[in-house]
Design a protein around this motif. Structure first.
Motif, mmCIF file in Angstrom:
data_model
loop_
_atom_site.group_PDB
_atom_site.id
_atom_site.type_symbol
_atom_site.label_atom_id
_atom_site.label_comp_id
_atom_site.label_asym_id
_atom_site.label_seq_id
_atom_site.Cartn_x
_atom_site.Cartn_y
_atom_site.Cartn_z
ATOM 1 N N UNK A 1 -5.316 4.805 7.449
ATOM 2 C CA UNK A 1 -4.185 4.046 6.904
ATOM 3 C C UNK A 1 -3.342 4.936 5.982
ATOM 4 N N UNK B 1 -2.343 7.880 6.236
ATOM 5 C CA UNK B 1 -1.290 8.646 6.901
ATOM 6 C C UNK B 1 -0.072 7.773 7.175
ATOM 7 N N UNK B 2 -0.330 6.525 7.594
ATOM 8 C CA UNK B 2 0.793 5.610 7.812
ATOM 9 C C UNK B 2 1.541 5.395 6.493
ATOM 10 N N UNK B 3 0.753 5.174 5.427
ATOM 11 C CA UNK B 3 1.379 4.918 4.128
ATOM 12 C C UNK B 3 2.158 6.133 3.652
ATOM 13 N N UNK B 4 1.590 7.333 3.871
ATOM 14 C CA UNK B 4 2.285 8.557 3.456
ATOM 15 C C UNK B 4 3.649 8.625 4.119
ATOM 16 N N UNK B 5 3.683 8.312 5.401
ATOM 17 C CA UNK B 5 4.939 8.389 6.137
ATOM 18 C C UNK B 5 5.919 7.310 5.683
ATOM 19 N N UNK C 1 5.225 -1.748 -0.428
ATOM 20 C CA UNK C 1 4.102 -1.322 0.393
ATOM 21 C C UNK C 1 3.245 -2.502 0.826
ATOM 22 N N UNK D 1 -0.250 9.275 -3.573
ATOM 23 C CA UNK D 1 -1.465 8.466 -3.461
ATOM 24 C C UNK D 1 -2.656 9.139 -4.136
ATOM 25 N N UNK E 1 -2.789 13.187 0.977
ATOM 26 C CA UNK E 1 -2.716 12.807 2.389
ATOM 27 C C UNK E 1 -1.627 13.557 3.150
ATOM 28 N N UNK F 1 0.084 15.434 6.264
ATOM 29 C CA UNK F 1 -0.068 15.176 7.703
ATOM 30 C C UNK F 1 -0.901 16.303 8.300
ATOM 31 N N UNK G 1 11.490 13.307 10.033
ATOM 32 C CA UNK G 1 11.126 12.046 10.672
ATOM 33 C C UNK G 1 12.236 11.006 10.537
ATOM 34 N N UNK H 1 6.566 17.078 -0.926
ATOM 35 C CA UNK H 1 7.068 16.285 0.199
ATOM 36 C C UNK H 1 7.873 15.091 -0.312
#
Lengths: 290, 255
Positions: free
Chosen positions: A173, A175-179, B58, B94, B98, B100, B115, B164
């Motif tokens: 999850x 990774x989705x949140x990071x994006x 979120x 976070x 995290x 990619x 993106x 980032x």
């Protein structure tokens, strides 16, 4: 606590050791039983098939009974065409429905779809053949490559759906949140981050689905039917390796039996190579993540 | 809108979040000013992260989660933004780094742009260098930008995540326990980065580490059991809080 305060008898210990050895040997025997048929099939088809395998087998059309030589060129190409049609139908539908179930649908709906895909996986392939016979062959009033491809595509869908869903679930999850936290849209996150991360697993599933579909005979019997010649278009009956093997194997001619073995050898090699590719892809995947 | 104005960046009125009908935070009224570092402290399960995640929508991702009340971000109601628009202005770091995993260091830094469909390579280099310099990572990675991001250490990965986020040029940066997975030296690096950048950005940091809150924040908000107990200048909260509960928490009597 002292050791000898634990009560045990020598007889009990012997019995436990015996049961342990017995169970272990049963496991070993079972493991052997699992692989022996595969090894046997592999060596037998190699032995029987390799002798009638030559360049003509890949380039020539089947010869009528009594004539020497000939090959399965049309069946090999036919199988490739059928898999191609099946992939064009099965891969996008499988992946997209997997994405929907994993990312977007409500829990109840996801569970219903998961259950139904499991049922679909278990439906005998001949029934899928009959279904496609009903929806495509009957209205068109003829057997066709299209119908065969659709049958294979339907067979591939549940496998690809499930593996896409499973692979999507493995993407953390975070990774989705990071994006999303970078202001990337939901669909772009799904495609560029989640799908990309899950891709090698999904490709594995696709290859396994293709390997399975390539060897299917039953759903092709009333759809693609078979053809002794080159088929010129997708609405004509088309030859395929499994159906050709079937027709040759039930014939009374020794020469045709040998051809069937050669065809079986080609099919097994195809499945073997696909599984090998899957192995290589998944190994790279694990190396990357560790 | 200039970035240096001393006026509220975030205002919440009567903010409630419930999961499955169970309230996680209740009636939060807070004003968080621009270009300050606000620390949100409190024991586990007090709603710190829930509060933070409400500020960049979120919770939209979480099923059965309901957010009610009013949130004003940069003088605009949060409901007037789409998720994409809002998160371009309100970045988030976070707890666990995290990056990619299948992208290079460079691609990670520019991922927010790439993106979102901006394809100008010359611009990319500029953005990436600036962001990496801002997050104090440039000197360590400038010769290995093409290497995978996961080859970096945990602390470097977290600073890469900060780079980032900075690359997208947000106004507000939310941090959800950004150093709790890091070693002391990496923690210090991240804190230095925050300290240096606070004149340009508005930081809101959820932290379990009270020393950290005391070191880097200007304002501290203390949450307990889903409610805001007290908010004030960090010096006041840590030396002379109004509430007994706050004093007990910051002096370590519970937590």
């Amino acid at each position: 606590m002292e050791l000898n305060s634990i009560t045990y008898s020598k007889a009990k210990l012997r019995r436990r050791k015996f049961v342990n050895a017995l169970m272990l040997s049963l496991c070993v025997v079972s493991a052997l039983i699992t692989i022996i048929p595969l090894i046997y099939i592999f060596f037998y088809t190699t032995g029987a098939g390799l002798s009638s395998l030559n360049l003509d087998f890949f380039t020539e059309l089947p010869k009528p009974v009594g004539e020497e030589g000939g090959g399965m060129a049309n069946a090999i190409v036919g199988t490739l065409i059928l898999i191609g049609i099946g992939s064009v139908i099965g891969i996008p539908i499988g992946i997209m429905s997997g994405i929907y179930v994993a990312e977007y649908s409500k829990q109840l709906f996801a569970n219903i779809i998961k259950f139904l895909t499991d049922v679909l996986t278990g439906i005998p392939s001949i029934i899928i053949g009959i279904f496609v016979y009903g929806i495509i062959v009957l209205p068109m009033k003829k057997f066709s490559a299209l119908a065969g491809g659709v049958a294979l595509g339907i067979l591939m869908i549940p496998t690809i759906t499930r593996i896409t869903e499973e692979m999507f679930k493995l993407v953390p999850m975070s990774l989705r949140e990071a994006s999303l936290a970078l202001g990337v849209s939901r669909w772009r996150t799904t495609v560029s981050i989640v799908l990309r991360t899950a891709l090698s697993g999904i490709i594995t599933g696709i290859l396994l689905a293709i390997a399975r579909a390539a060897g299917e005979t039953a759903p092709l019997l009333f759809t693609a039917f078979g053809n002794s010649f080159w088929s010129s278009s997708l609405d004509e009956p088309i030859s395929s390796i499994p159906v050709q093997i079937f027709n040759y194997a039930i014939s009374p001619y020794e020469e045709w039996h040998n051809k069937a073995w050669a065809g079986a050898f080609i099919l097994i090699s195809l499945v073997f190579v696909i599984n090998l590719i899957v192995r290589i892809i998944t190994r790279q995947k694990y190396e990357n993540t560790v | 809108m200039t970035k240096t104005e001393k006026k509220p960046g975030i205002v919440t009125r009567n903010l409630n979040v419930t999961f499955n009908g169970v309230p996680a935070i209740e009636n939060i009224d807070l004003e968080l000013h621009r270009n300050t570092v606000t620390a949100v402290i409190g024991p586990s399960g007090c709603g710190k992260s829930t509060f933070l995640r409400a500020l960049n929508l979120m919770h939209d991702m979480t099923p059965k989660c309901k957010v009610t009340g009013q949130i004003t971000i940069l003088d605009k109601e949060i409901t007037e933004y789409t998720g994409v628009e809002l998160r371009k202005r309100v970045g988030m770091i976070f707890q666990k780094p995290n990056p990619f995993p299948d992208m290079s260091i460079f691609d990670n830094v520019i991922s927010g742009w790439k993106l979102s469909g901006m394809h100008n390579k010359k611009f990319y280099n500029e953005i990436a260098e600036k962001a990496l310099r801002n997050s104090d990572l440039w000197d360590e990675v400038k010769d290995r930008l093409k290497e995978p991001a996961i080859s970096l250490s945990g602390g470097q990965q977290q600073r890469l995540c900060i780079a980032r986020t900075l690359a997208v040029e947000p106004y507000i940066i939310l941090m959800d326990e950004p150093t709790s997975a890091l070693d002391p030296i990496s923690t210090q690096n991240v804190e230095n980065t925050i300290y240096r950048l606070k004149s340009e950005y508005t930081f809101i940091i959820v932290t379990h580490n009270m020393q950290q809150a005391a070191r880097i924040s200007d304002v501290t908000a203390f949450f307990y059991l889903g409610k805001l107990v007290e908010v004030g200048s960090t010096r006041k909260i840590f030396t002379n809080p109004d509430e007994k509960l706050t004093e007990d928490y910051v002096s370590g009597k519970f937590g």
